[in-house]
Each structure stands twice: as C-alpha cells, then as structure tokens.
Scaffold this motif. Sequence first.
Motif, short mmCIF file in Angstrom:
data_model
loop_
_atom_site.label_atom_id
_atom_site.label_comp_id
_atom_site.label_asym_id
_atom_site.label_seq_id
_atom_site.Cartn_x
_atom_site.Cartn_y
_atom_site.Cartn_z
N GLN A 1 0.83 -1.22 0.00
CA GLN A 1 0.00 0.00 0.00
C GLN A 1 0.86 1.26 0.00
O GLN A 1 0.48 2.27 -0.58
CB GLN A 1 -0.95 -0.02 1.19
CG GLN A 1 -2.06 -1.03 0.97
CD GLN A 1 -3.30 -0.72 1.80
OE1 GLN A 1 -3.43 0.37 2.37
NE2 GLN A 1 -4.20 -1.68 1.86
N GLY A 2 1.99 1.18 0.67
CA GLY A 2 2.90 2.34 0.67
C GLY A 2 3.39 2.65 -0.74
O GLY A 2 3.39 3.81 -1.17
N ILE A 3 3.78 1.61 -1.44
CA ILE A 3 4.27 1.80 -2.82
C ILE A 3 3.13 2.33 -3.70
O ILE A 3 3.29 3.28 -4.48
CB ILE A 3 4.84 0.47 -3.38
CG1 ILE A 3 6.07 0.05 -2.58
CG2 ILE A 3 5.18 0.61 -4.88
CD1 ILE A 3 6.58 -1.36 -2.88
N LEU A 4 1.96 1.72 -3.51
CA LEU A 4 0.80 2.12 -4.32
C LEU A 4 0.41 3.58 -4.09
O LEU A 4 0.05 4.29 -5.03
CB LEU A 4 -0.38 1.21 -3.96
CG LEU A 4 -1.53 1.16 -4.95
CD1 LEU A 4 -1.04 0.60 -6.30
CD2 LEU A 4 -2.66 0.28 -4.41
N LYS A 5 0.55 4.04 -2.83
CA LYS A 5 0.16 5.41 -2.54
C LYS A 5 1.04 6.42 -3.28
O LYS A 5 0.55 7.41 -3.82
CB LYS A 5 0.21 5.68 -1.03
CG LYS A 5 -1.07 5.33 -0.31
CD LYS A 5 -1.05 5.88 1.10
CE LYS A 5 -2.37 6.52 1.45
NZ LYS A 5 -2.44 7.01 2.83
N LEU A 6 2.35 6.15 -3.33
CA LEU A 6 3.21 7.09 -4.04
C LEU A 6 2.97 6.97 -5.55
O LEU A 6 2.92 7.98 -6.27
CB LEU A 6 4.70 6.85 -3.70
CG LEU A 6 5.68 7.87 -4.27
CD1 LEU A 6 5.28 9.31 -3.92
CD2 LEU A 6 7.11 7.62 -3.78
N GLU A 7 2.76 5.74 -6.00
CA GLU A 7 2.46 5.56 -7.44
C GLU A 7 1.17 6.31 -7.81
O GLU A 7 1.13 7.01 -8.84
CB GLU A 7 2.30 4.06 -7.73
CG GLU A 7 2.07 3.76 -9.19
CD GLU A 7 1.93 2.25 -9.45
OE1 GLU A 7 1.51 1.49 -8.52
OE2 GLU A 7 2.24 1.82 -10.56
#
Length: 393
Positions: free
Chosen positions: A328-334
Amino acid sequence: MVKFNYYTPTEIVFGENSEYEVANLIKVYKGKKVLVHYGGKSALESGLLDRIYEALTANEITYVSLGGVVANPVLSKIEEGITLAKTEKVDFVLAVGGGSVIDSSKAIAVGALSKEPIWSFVGNIDIKKALPVGVVLTIAAAGSEMSSGAVITNDTNDLKRDFGGRALRPVFAILNPELTYTLPTYQTACGVADIIMHTVERYFTNKTSMEITDQISNVLIQTVMRHALVLLDEPTNYESRAEIMWSGSLSHNGLTGARASGGDWACHQMGHELSAKYGVAHGASLTALWPTWARYVSGENKERFKKFAIEVMEVDPSDKTSSEIIDQGILKLEDFFKKLDLPTTLKALDKDINEEDIKDMALKATHNNTFNPGEIKKLHYEDIINIMSKANQ
Ligand code: NZQ
Ligand code: ZN
C-alpha cells in the motif's frame, strides 16, 4: 554508526522580487565579468533576462551571455560556453534557469579553469577548482542550486554522466517562487517528482538512520505532495510554489541524507539512461521506474519499506500483514504520481522501447558491467533488464 559530512555553503535569497538582488550578490562574491547562461526561451519571454541585464548594467558589471541550454544539457553547448568563458576571461557564471542550465553552468565553470576536456571530469566527485557560480532559479526540481553535482549528456554517444565536488556548490541562489508561475503543468509535476525522489532515494538505505533525518524526510515528502495537489488547481498559489521551491533545495543539499549512507540512487542511475536515449524529462524518468523498482527490491529490506509506508505514506497498519502495508505504501506514491499525470511505467512514456533498447540501457547503467547501482539491492545487468522489462509491460 551514523557518520556524515554536511557542507552547504550556498547563500539563499528567497522571496518575491529577490532577483533584483542579483548584482549585489555577484559583487559580494567578487564577480567582475559575468557569463549569463540560460535555456531555450522561458527566461527571455518572461522578461527575467532583461531585468537581470538591467541590474548588471546599472551596477557596472560587464557580462556576456549564452543561451540555448536544452533539458538534459549537452556537452557541445558546454564546450561552446567554456570557449566563450576563456576568450572573454569571465570570472563568474550566472545560471538563469533550472537544473539543466545550472549543471551546464557548473561544467563551464570547471572547464574555464582547466586545460583538460570537460568530459574527462565525469565520475570525479572531488573537483576543487571552478569559477564561482550564482543561480537565479526558475523551476523547483533538480536541487542543483545547492548541490555539489552536475549531470551532463555527451551528444556524441548519448551517455549521461555526473561529476561533482565542493567547488561546484553555487555561491548563491536566488529563489523567487513567482518565477515558477509560468511553468507548464507537466514541468511542475516533473519537478515535484524529482524533489520527492531526492529524499526517497536517500531514505532507502540498509544502513543506520537518525530519527531527526527520517522525520525531516517524512515532512518534506508530505509537504511537497500536499502543495503539488494545490498547484493542480491554483498554479499561481504563492505559498504552495514557495513550499515546493524551498523543499526542492533542502531535498538535495544533503539535509535529508544525513545518516549512515548516501542512499540508493538506482532509479536515478537507470533514469539517466532513459533521458539520454529518449530525451525523457528527468522527473518522468524517475516516476516511470520507481514503482517497479520498489516492488522488485522491497523484499531486501522489508523494515525500511514498512516504515516508509506507515510514516511517510501514512498507511494505517491495523489488521494488515507486513506485505500488505508495504504494497500500500508503494501504491500510494504511485497513485500520487498518476494524479500529477506522470508516467509510472516505461510503457507510459510512449517511446516504443524494445528488449534490445533495454539491454543497451542496462549495459550503460552498469558502465559495461563494471558498476552496480543501488544500495537496498545492488543491481546487476540482469536486474536492470528485469526491472525495465517489467516496467515496459
Ligand atoms: O529552456 P527553457 O525555455 O527555460 O525551458 C525549460 C525546460 O524546457 C522549462 N522552464 C524552466 N523554468 C521555466 C520553464 N518554463 C516556463 N517557465 C519557467 N519558469 O522547463 C524545462 C525543464 O528545465 P530543466 O532545467 O531541464 O529542469 P530541471 O530543473 O528538472 O533540470 C533537469 C536536469 O537536472 C539534472 C537532470 O538530470 C536534468 O539533466 N539533475 C541535476 C542534479 C544536480 N545537479 O544536483 C540532480 C538531479 O537529480 C538531476 O539529475
Ligand atoms: Zn533527480
């Protein structure tokens, strides 16, 4: 163990109308004959260059000028600048523009005091001799206005390489947020991405960090994200332009890297190949790679990626596994990059990149298999092919 050098001598003059300080500042730093260096057309069209020339003339500072710096600045223009600087015996270089103009100016400043070809300096990170460089910044992005580095592209072989040293830190930088009002939305977005990535690249390390440095990093990234969204609707919002401009300088002057390591930087290394080969704007080259890079390497340091997700991206960890939190962390920045209409895959760059192109870039990014970019995971030739191929699907 935490160990770092922090040297950031650049005088910052921040605020509206601050460009009118330019002549005084050049005098403070003992400039008598100035090379004014600028880009394509924005500084001409906005009238900024005229204001600078007027200030120099009024203060009896002589100058010559050289425009035409392109994004991802090229060696041929730098060589032209070095010849001009030597012929005219300039003792100061004034960069009026963004990272490309500043880096071109830094290269000219080094070349003006050397008999060696400027390309022979690439890879050298301990350059001690250069003319003083001053900056009037027109785009918040690269952070070159306070950094010790310069990145230039050899237009005979498409290699984009860097060099640096304490002599390359500008002596002053004038930061007037109003000068960035004329930026196209895409350039503002690319700048925002680069600012965020300068702190993100430093954040991802396997070595010891410090609470203070992590907290500064969290706040810097969150502040830039918040104000970038404001600018989507209000591109002339002074406060948001100001927050982003100052963050851009702080993100790359060493402050957010004050821990046991300088960081990962693999996305920058790979991104430079995209810019060199396809002319991709620097910020977009980073966003096109980061999500795939992050998913490819996150298993190598789950704790750091989890901390990033919870503290920087503010993922609520309750009822989630570690993998879910990291994802989710990666997805949020993406998702944030997507909101700014930035590419988050190579495919989205729309450059028709094939497997042979990827192999060529992987070879160049590893300096013909002699260098492994990255710290979270040292990337080998095959890793770069894997990351770029996944990002190209
Ligand atoms: O040439 P003009 O007409 O000025 O147009 C520029 C250019 O097309 C335009 N622009 C700049 N200010 C403007 C404006 N347009 C309207 N209004 C304004 N106020 O924006 C475009 C991009 O400019 P550029 O200088 O290329 O942007 P940026 O600051 O992102 O610099 C990118 C370069 O910096 C390097 C990158 O690799 C790339 O070559 N970097 C330098 C670093 C350093 N020295 O420390 C670190 C970074 O990681 C980065 O690698
Ligand atoms: Zn960058």
